[in-house]
Design an enzyme around this catalytic site. Structure first.
Site, PDB file in Angstrom:
ATOM      1  N   ASP A   1      -5.265   3.035   8.351  1.00  0.00           N
ATOM      2  CA  ASP A   1      -6.688   2.745   8.561  1.00  0.00           C
ATOM      3  C   ASP A   1      -6.953   1.283   8.906  1.00  0.00           C
ATOM      4  OD1 ASP A   1      -7.256   5.341   8.007  1.00  0.00           O
ATOM      5  OD2 ASP A   1      -8.401   4.983   6.177  1.00  0.00           O
TER       6      ASP A   1
ATOM      7  N   GLY B   1      -0.418   4.396   0.292  1.00  0.00           N
ATOM      8  CA  GLY B   1      -1.238   5.505   0.803  1.00  0.00           C
ATOM      9  C   GLY B   1      -0.425   6.308   1.807  1.00  0.00           C
ATOM     10  N   PHE B   2      -1.110   7.049   2.688  1.00  0.00           N
ATOM     11  CA  PHE B   2      -0.409   7.879   3.662  1.00  0.00           C
ATOM     12  C   PHE B   2       0.558   7.054   4.523  1.00  0.00           C
ATOM     13  CE2 PHE B   2      -3.985  11.137   3.508  1.00  0.00           C
ATOM     14  CZ  PHE B   2      -3.187  12.073   2.888  1.00  0.00           C
TER      15      PHE B   2
ATOM     16  N   GLU C   1     -18.274  17.796   3.931  1.00  0.00           N
ATOM     17  CA  GLU C   1     -17.536  18.448   2.832  1.00  0.00           C
ATOM     18  C   GLU C   1     -18.298  18.319   1.514  1.00  0.00           C
ATOM     19  OE1 GLU C   1     -13.035  17.852   4.673  1.00  0.00           O
ATOM     20  OE2 GLU C   1     -13.710  16.539   3.078  1.00  0.00           O
TER      21      GLU C   1
ATOM     22  N   GLY D   1       0.816  -1.222   0.000  1.00  0.00           N
ATOM     23  CA  GLY D   1       0.000   0.000   0.000  1.00  0.00           C
ATOM     24  C   GLY D   1       0.844   1.264   0.000  1.00  0.00           C
TER      25      GLY D   1
HETATM   26  C1  FAD Z   1     -13.012  11.387   0.984  1.00  0.00           C
HETATM   27  C2  FAD Z   1     -12.047  11.309   2.121  1.00  0.00           C
HETATM   28  C3  FAD Z   1     -11.697  12.451   2.815  1.00  0.00           C
HETATM   29  C4  FAD Z   1     -10.802  12.400   3.866  1.00  0.00           C
HETATM   30  N1  FAD Z   1     -10.467  13.549   4.512  1.00  0.00           N
HETATM   31  C5  FAD Z   1      -9.560  13.509   5.491  1.00  0.00           C
HETATM   32  C6  FAD Z   1      -9.139  14.711   6.128  1.00  0.00           C
HETATM   33  O1  FAD Z   1      -9.600  15.807   5.795  1.00  0.00           O
HETATM   34  N2  FAD Z   1      -8.201  14.627   7.105  1.00  0.00           N
HETATM   35  C7  FAD Z   1      -7.667  13.419   7.473  1.00  0.00           C
HETATM   36  O2  FAD Z   1      -6.803  13.383   8.351  1.00  0.00           O
HETATM   37  N3  FAD Z   1      -8.044  12.263   6.907  1.00  0.00           N
HETATM   38  C8  FAD Z   1      -8.972  12.289   5.918  1.00  0.00           C
HETATM   39  N4  FAD Z   1      -9.352  11.108   5.329  1.00  0.00           N
HETATM   40  C9  FAD Z   1      -8.832   9.838   5.822  1.00  0.00           C
HETATM   41  C10 FAD Z   1      -7.434   9.540   5.287  1.00  0.00           C
HETATM   42  O3  FAD Z   1      -7.357   9.804   3.918  1.00  0.00           O
HETATM   43  C11 FAD Z   1      -7.099   8.089   5.596  1.00  0.00           C
HETATM   44  O4  FAD Z   1      -7.168   7.920   6.986  1.00  0.00           O
HETATM   45  C12 FAD Z   1      -5.714   7.715   5.093  1.00  0.00           C
HETATM   46  O5  FAD Z   1      -5.667   7.803   3.695  1.00  0.00           O
HETATM   47  C13 FAD Z   1      -5.351   6.316   5.533  1.00  0.00           C
HETATM   48  O6  FAD Z   1      -4.091   6.016   5.040  1.00  0.00           O
HETATM   49  P1  FAD Z   1      -3.687   4.500   4.716  1.00  0.00           P
HETATM   50  O7  FAD Z   1      -2.293   4.541   4.214  1.00  0.00           O
HETATM   51  O8  FAD Z   1      -4.002   3.641   5.878  1.00  0.00           O
HETATM   52  O9  FAD Z   1      -4.684   4.047   3.563  1.00  0.00           O
HETATM   53  P2  FAD Z   1      -4.880   4.644   2.108  1.00  0.00           P
HETATM   54  O10 FAD Z   1      -4.419   6.035   2.036  1.00  0.00           O
HETATM   55  O11 FAD Z   1      -6.284   4.326   1.745  1.00  0.00           O
HETATM   56  O12 FAD Z   1      -3.897   3.773   1.208  1.00  0.00           O
HETATM   57  C14 FAD Z   1      -4.068   2.410   0.997  1.00  0.00           C
HETATM   58  C15 FAD Z   1      -3.289   2.032  -0.248  1.00  0.00           C
HETATM   59  O13 FAD Z   1      -3.233   0.619  -0.331  1.00  0.00           O
HETATM   60  C16 FAD Z   1      -3.494   0.207  -1.654  1.00  0.00           C
HETATM   61  N5  FAD Z   1      -4.032  -1.162  -1.548  1.00  0.00           N
HETATM   62  C17 FAD Z   1      -5.183  -1.540  -0.977  1.00  0.00           C
HETATM   63  N6  FAD Z   1      -5.300  -2.860  -0.989  1.00  0.00           N
HETATM   64  C18 FAD Z   1      -4.185  -3.343  -1.592  1.00  0.00           C
HETATM   65  C19 FAD Z   1      -3.724  -4.647  -1.893  1.00  0.00           C
HETATM   66  N7  FAD Z   1      -4.435  -5.722  -1.563  1.00  0.00           N
HETATM   67  N8  FAD Z   1      -2.537  -4.776  -2.532  1.00  0.00           N
HETATM   68  C20 FAD Z   1      -1.813  -3.673  -2.879  1.00  0.00           C
HETATM   69  N9  FAD Z   1      -2.203  -2.423  -2.591  1.00  0.00           N
HETATM   70  C21 FAD Z   1      -3.371  -2.263  -1.959  1.00  0.00           C
HETATM   71  C22 FAD Z   1      -4.467   1.227  -2.175  1.00  0.00           C
HETATM   72  O14 FAD Z   1      -4.440   1.295  -3.598  1.00  0.00           O
HETATM   73  C23 FAD Z   1      -3.949   2.506  -1.528  1.00  0.00           C
HETATM   74  O15 FAD Z   1      -3.005   3.164  -2.335  1.00  0.00           O
HETATM   75  C24 FAD Z   1     -10.252  11.145   4.261  1.00  0.00           C
HETATM   76  C25 FAD Z   1     -10.609   9.994   3.574  1.00  0.00           C
HETATM   77  C26 FAD Z   1     -11.485  10.068   2.510  1.00  0.00           C
HETATM   78  C27 FAD Z   1     -11.856   8.810   1.777  1.00  0.00           C
END
Ligand code: FAD
Length: 455
Positions: free
Chosen positions: A313, A26-27, A184, A24
């Protein structure tokens, strides 16, 4: 299962570097990769997309302020300066924890010494997955484009009906879920409907346009203090959004939603309620809570597997006061960095440090110069909160070019109220059927053309 060999240390010299696989970008995953960049470890970041999405601004793509490319950046480009980090586009479908292998969707196993699982979450429909078709949620660029298509097509159909028949059915946008995303979205749709588009659509009666935010609980923004909820509700009302609390959605169909046993017509229904952690978490043989978040040790490792970390997350961890750390961007970034630092500590035979969340506050925007923010003991609303929100989000965006592009677009939109990303793409007939039950050629079939009207 074939186990890949290409990830072994040979490319970086016979250095016996530990292999770190990050699932992943993401953040959480990306921040882990950045900490490990240039260090004595061999890192493979694998994501099913080839780009990183800045999710907090997705709603601006959905409401035609920004284009997708302005909030997404290729992972390869972000990490191109790190010689020890490879990026692979692919989906991880399982793990063999005994053999220390992550299984890719092409059947190849990717061996690791350390694994960081950061696959994020998706919106949850609480057992009603079929609702997703009629009320899409907002999590990916694809979701944002689908929502944008629906919103813009609803205006186009109403305009056509009004131009050809002299009037149109009232327009109703229903946003389900009063968390930050719902707030939003509702605020942004109100901005479009009441201000940005009113000059371009010459036949629509914008007084016949309703935006309703439905929330099942007693107040919106339930994760924030009560006064912030009240301020947000007031600001939404000023924008023309009707906020209905204690309103659980019981069913959703094309063109209508059921609230408290009553069907209400809705041209566009949008889902902004609840999240479910990536289902890949269940492949880790670990304890999960209701929404699928994985319980982790204080150092973010998987119980019984110190070499596996679950972050962002997907993970469930409590702060010093025993409260669950919310699934938000800031905790995800901090967790990603913390897991990566613990891996580096291991390689240096140093003691691991437990994760400590530094809460720097939370905020939500409610449209043009309206927002709410809570920073430490202080809380702000209105113009000042919106200014802080804009500043923070510009700085959090990845890459200077993206910051400049988004800043320019905001300034332009602020002064002109123009929405530049207003294209409706894809199969419009399919979409019209989805929204109204009829193909675009059937909509307003009985409408008189202006020429007929004159006759
Ligand atoms: C519309 C929206 C608005 C938001 N606004 C805010 C805000 O204003 N402030 C704030 O703090 N937070 C906000 N959030 C929440 C924040 O974006 C998330 O908490 C954050 O992105 C979580 O980070 P992460 O790395 O855990 O997951 P993500 O950022 O979701 O990244 C997960 C990554 O894993 C990849 N992935 C998933 N499954 C697989 C797999 N099986 N194999 C390979 N890759 C995979 C995905 O493609 C993705 O790139 C918002 C979320 C959304 C949806």
């Amino acid at each position: 299962m074939i186990v890949a060999d290409m990830l072994n240390a040979e490319k970086h010299g016979k250095n016996n570097f530990k292999r770190v696989v990050i699932v992943g970008g993401g953040f959480a995953g990306l921040n882990a990769a950045k900490v490990l960049a240039g260090q004595s470890v061999s890192v493979t970041l694998i994501d099913r997309k080839n780009f990183h999405t800045f999710q907090p601004l997705l709603y601006q793509v959905a409401t035609a302020v920004l284009s997708p490319g302005q909030i997404a950046q290729p992972l390869r480009r972000i990490l191109y300066k790190a010689p020890n980090v490879k990026v692979i586009m692919g989906e991880i479908v399982g793990f063999d924890l005994k053999r220390k292998v992550a299984i890719c969707n092409n059947g190849v196993g990717i061996p690791y010494d350390y694994l960081i699982v950061a696959a994020g979450a998706r919106h949850a429909y609480f057992g009603h997955d079929k609702w997703e078709f009629d009320a899409p949620g907002l999590k990916t660029i694809e979701d944002a484009l689908e929502i944008r298509r629906r919103i813009l097509l609803a205006f186009e159909l109403a305009e056509r009906e009004a131009c050809l028949t002299g009037k149109h059915q009232p327009l109703h946008f229903a946003v389900i879920g009063g968390g930050p995303t719902g707030v939003e979205l509702a605020g942004a749709i109100a901005n479009i409907a009441k201000r940005s588009l009113s000059k371009d659509f010459k036949c629509i009666d914008f007084n016949e346009c309703r935006i309703t935010l439905y929330e099942g609980a007693t107040r919106i923004l339930g994760i924030y203090p009560e006064r912030i909820s009240h301020k947000a509700q007031k600001q939404l009302s000023e924008l023309g959004v009707e906020v209905q609390t204690n309103s659980f959605v019981m069913d959703i169909e094309p063109g209508r939603i059921k609230i408290k046993n009553k069907w209400i017509p809705a041209n566009v229904s949008l889902w902004a309620s609840g999240i479910e952690a990536s289902r890949i978490g269940r492949k880790l043989d670990a304890k999960t809570e209701g929404s699928g978040r994985v319980f982790v040790e204080p150092d973010l490792s998987l119980p019984g597997h110190p070499e596996v970390f679950v972050v962002g997350d997907m993970s469930l961890i409590k702060n010093a006061e025993g409260q669950t750390i919310p699934a938000l961007g800031a905790p995800a970034m901090q967790e990603g960095r913390s897991a990566a630092r613990n891996i580096l500590r291991d390689t240096r035979n140093q003691k691991r440090i437990n994760f400590l969340y530094k809460d720097r506050g939370s905020m939500a925007t409610i449209g043009r110069h309206r927002a709410v923010a809570e920073i430490g003991k202080w809380y702000f609303s209105g113009y000042f909160a919106w200014f802080i929100w804009a500043l923070v989000h510009i700085f959090m965006l990845m890459g200077f070019r993206h910051r400049v592009a988004v800043f320019y677009e905001w300034i332009w939109t602020y002064f002109t109220r123009e929405r530049s990303a207003r294209l409706i793409t894809g199969n419009i007939d399919e979409l019209a059927i989805q929204l109204t039950g009829k193909a675009i050629s059937e909509n307003n079939r009985n409408a008189k053309s202006p020429a007929k009207k004159e006759n």
